[in-house]
Design an enzyme around this catalytic site. Structure first.
Site, PDB file in Angstrom:
ATOM      1  N   TYR A 109     -31.129 -35.460 -74.721  1.00  0.00           N
ATOM      2  CA  TYR A 109     -32.511 -35.993 -74.787  1.00  0.00           C
ATOM      3  C   TYR A 109     -32.673 -37.096 -73.747  1.00  0.00           C
ATOM      4  CZ  TYR A 109     -36.810 -37.970 -76.884  1.00  0.00           C
ATOM      5  OH  TYR A 109     -38.090 -38.435 -77.113  1.00  0.00           O
TER       6      TYR A 109
ATOM      7  N   SER B 285     -40.024 -41.960 -73.080  1.00  0.00           N
ATOM      8  CA  SER B 285     -39.422 -42.601 -74.265  1.00  0.00           C
ATOM      9  C   SER B 285     -38.632 -43.800 -73.781  1.00  0.00           C
ATOM     10  CB  SER B 285     -38.479 -41.609 -74.959  1.00  0.00           C
ATOM     11  OG  SER B 285     -37.685 -42.273 -75.928  1.00  0.00           O
TER      12      SER B 285
HETATM   13  P1  NDP Z   1     -44.239 -34.172 -82.682  1.00  0.00           P
HETATM   14  O1  NDP Z   1     -43.060 -33.329 -83.033  1.00  0.00           O
HETATM   15  O2  NDP Z   1     -45.162 -34.602 -83.754  1.00  0.00           O
HETATM   16  O3  NDP Z   1     -45.092 -33.461 -81.541  1.00  0.00           O
HETATM   17  C1  NDP Z   1     -44.541 -32.622 -80.575  1.00  0.00           C
HETATM   18  C2  NDP Z   1     -45.657 -31.748 -80.018  1.00  0.00           C
HETATM   19  O4  NDP Z   1     -45.138 -30.932 -78.967  1.00  0.00           O
HETATM   20  C3  NDP Z   1     -46.236 -30.812 -81.064  1.00  0.00           C
HETATM   21  O5  NDP Z   1     -47.641 -30.842 -80.982  1.00  0.00           O
HETATM   22  C4  NDP Z   1     -45.720 -29.451 -80.662  1.00  0.00           C
HETATM   23  O6  NDP Z   1     -46.667 -28.444 -81.019  1.00  0.00           O
HETATM   24  C5  NDP Z   1     -45.644 -29.626 -79.142  1.00  0.00           C
HETATM   25  N1  NDP Z   1     -44.753 -28.654 -78.527  1.00  0.00           N
HETATM   26  C6  NDP Z   1     -43.430 -28.482 -78.763  1.00  0.00           C
HETATM   27  N2  NDP Z   1     -42.970 -27.460 -78.051  1.00  0.00           N
HETATM   28  C7  NDP Z   1     -44.013 -26.959 -77.351  1.00  0.00           C
HETATM   29  C8  NDP Z   1     -44.174 -25.879 -76.445  1.00  0.00           C
HETATM   30  N3  NDP Z   1     -43.125 -25.102 -76.105  1.00  0.00           N
HETATM   31  N4  NDP Z   1     -45.384 -25.632 -75.919  1.00  0.00           N
HETATM   32  C9  NDP Z   1     -46.448 -26.410 -76.261  1.00  0.00           C
HETATM   33  N5  NDP Z   1     -46.353 -27.457 -77.115  1.00  0.00           N
HETATM   34  C10 NDP Z   1     -45.157 -27.717 -77.650  1.00  0.00           C
HETATM   35  O7  NDP Z   1     -43.607 -35.448 -81.960  1.00  0.00           O
HETATM   36  P2  NDP Z   1     -44.234 -36.725 -81.238  1.00  0.00           P
HETATM   37  O8  NDP Z   1     -45.694 -36.779 -81.372  1.00  0.00           O
HETATM   38  O9  NDP Z   1     -43.424 -37.873 -81.670  1.00  0.00           O
HETATM   39  O10 NDP Z   1     -43.797 -36.414 -79.731  1.00  0.00           O
HETATM   40  C11 NDP Z   1     -44.668 -36.463 -78.642  1.00  0.00           C
HETATM   41  C12 NDP Z   1     -43.910 -36.996 -77.434  1.00  0.00           C
HETATM   42  O11 NDP Z   1     -43.538 -38.342 -77.668  1.00  0.00           O
HETATM   43  C13 NDP Z   1     -42.606 -36.242 -77.116  1.00  0.00           C
HETATM   44  O12 NDP Z   1     -42.514 -36.032 -75.732  1.00  0.00           O
HETATM   45  C14 NDP Z   1     -41.537 -37.208 -77.587  1.00  0.00           C
HETATM   46  O13 NDP Z   1     -40.314 -37.019 -76.885  1.00  0.00           O
HETATM   47  C15 NDP Z   1     -42.190 -38.540 -77.298  1.00  0.00           C
HETATM   48  N6  NDP Z   1     -41.644 -39.692 -78.024  1.00  0.00           N
HETATM   49  C16 NDP Z   1     -41.707 -39.742 -79.391  1.00  0.00           C
HETATM   50  C17 NDP Z   1     -41.150 -40.810 -80.066  1.00  0.00           C
HETATM   51  C18 NDP Z   1     -41.116 -40.890 -81.558  1.00  0.00           C
HETATM   52  O14 NDP Z   1     -40.425 -41.789 -82.100  1.00  0.00           O
HETATM   53  N7  NDP Z   1     -41.833 -40.044 -82.285  1.00  0.00           N
HETATM   54  C19 NDP Z   1     -40.542 -41.943 -79.334  1.00  0.00           C
HETATM   55  C20 NDP Z   1     -40.558 -41.788 -77.922  1.00  0.00           C
HETATM   56  C21 NDP Z   1     -41.087 -40.711 -77.293  1.00  0.00           C
HETATM   57  P3  NDP Z   1     -46.339 -26.953 -81.497  1.00  0.00           P
HETATM   58  O15 NDP Z   1     -45.093 -27.013 -82.324  1.00  0.00           O
HETATM   59  O16 NDP Z   1     -47.571 -26.579 -82.276  1.00  0.00           O
HETATM   60  O17 NDP Z   1     -46.191 -26.158 -80.245  1.00  0.00           O
END
Ligand code: NDP
Length: 253
Positions: free
Chosen positions: A162, A149
């Site tokens: 975070y 990020s």
């Molecule tokens: P989402 O919340 O849409 O996606 C997060 C994903 O992580 C989900 O598919 C969730 O699936 C999965 N996840 C969470 N916990 C677990 C676990 N214990 N085991 C397996 N899977 C897990 O958010 P984003 O798509 O935005 O986030 C993706 C990445 O991008 C993250 O690392 C985030 O920090 C990063 N990011 C996002 C930004 C934004 O503005 N959105 C900006 C910068 C970075 P499930 O709940 O089904 O397990």
């Protein structure tokens, strides 16, 4: 038709929503067989169907990557099913914001477990297979892409825990890159600015409308914008390793 990733196999963590979902579609469209990891199996099954309908190959691998055994089994399941592993996208993540003094310590534990420990477990389990893929072709190179990020390089009040997890991801990424790059395993990080996903939904209404709010008259990135970056990184020729991509919404200063 042969595409740049034809014959390769990728794992995408956090494939049930947001950036991971879009990344799985992108890699499948470029010819990779994709293992989809997350906890919500129904969403993974729906994505498998979408990829297969478009002519691609995918496998739902439900797993909680904070559990070391589940992370290791997910990698083994993928390799047993598809026969190899060329690309690991460590994308799963959690962002809980708020002032440190008011924060719930359990939220620190959850963020560290998902953003850091899970990423380490997945990387450790995948690495021997990635080395093998780099030796055996078809591209003679393998890839790890970590989704960090802009919070991995810049700190703000209310983002402390975070920030800590994502600064850690950036530090780990560069250290591992130096260890494995000469074996042609490329390791890189993507640092997105604000992306329109479910990420903020885990925060209170107050945080969502305050600290984490993006101006309503401005345009956020879409998950596809980040998936495009992943696709770019893993399709460079063997001699070129993209170690860092900083992707911002044009509207975000
Ligand atoms: P989402 O919340 O849409 O996606 C997060 C994903 O992580 C989900 O598919 C969730 O699936 C999965 N996840 C969470 N916990 C677990 C676990 N214990 N085991 C397996 N899977 C897990 O958010 P984003 O798509 O935005 O986030 C993706 C990445 O991008 C993250 O690392 C985030 O920090 C990063 N990011 C996002 C930004 C934004 O503005 N959105 C900006 C910068 C970075 P499930 O709940 O089904 O397990």
């Amino acid at each position: 038709m042969t595409s740049k990733l034809t014959g390769t196999v990728a794992i995408v963590t956090g494939a049930s929503s947001g950036i991971g979902y879009a990344t799985a579609l992108e890699l499948a469209a470029q010819g990779a067989s994709v293992a989809l990891l997350a906890r919500r199996q129904d969403r993974l099954e729906a994505l498998v169907a979408e990829i297969e309908k478009a002519g691609g190959a995918a496998l739902a691998v439900p797993a909680d990557i904070t559990d070391r055994a589940q992370a290791e089994t997910a990698v083994t399941t993928t390799v047993e099913h598809f026969g190899r592993l060329d690309i690991l996208v460590n994308n799963a993540g959690l962002m809980i914001l708020g002032n440190f003094a008011d924060a719930d310590v359990d939220d620190f534990d959850r963020m560290i477990a998902i953003n850091q420990q899970g990423l380490l477990y997945m990387t450790k389990a995948a690495l021997p297979h990635l080395h093998q893929a780099a030796e055996q072709g078809p591209r003679d190179v393998a890839d790890i892409v970590n989704i960090s990020s802009i919070a991995g390089r810049v700190s703000w009040a209310g983002f402390g825990a975070y920030n800590m997890t994502k600064f850690g991801v950036n530090g780990f990424t560069e250290a591992l890159r130096q260890e494995v790059t000469q074996s042609h395993v490329r390791v890189g990080v993507i640092e997105p600015g604000a992306v329109d996903t479910e990420l903020q939904s885990h925060n209170t209404e107050e945080i969502q409308s305050g600290l984490a709010a993006f101006p309503s008259d401005k345009e956020m990135l879409t998950p596809e914008d980040i998936a495009d970056g992943v696709g770019y990184m893993v399709t460079r020729c063997r001699r070129a390793s993209i170690s860092e991509l900083w992707i911002m919404p044009t509207d975000q200063a």
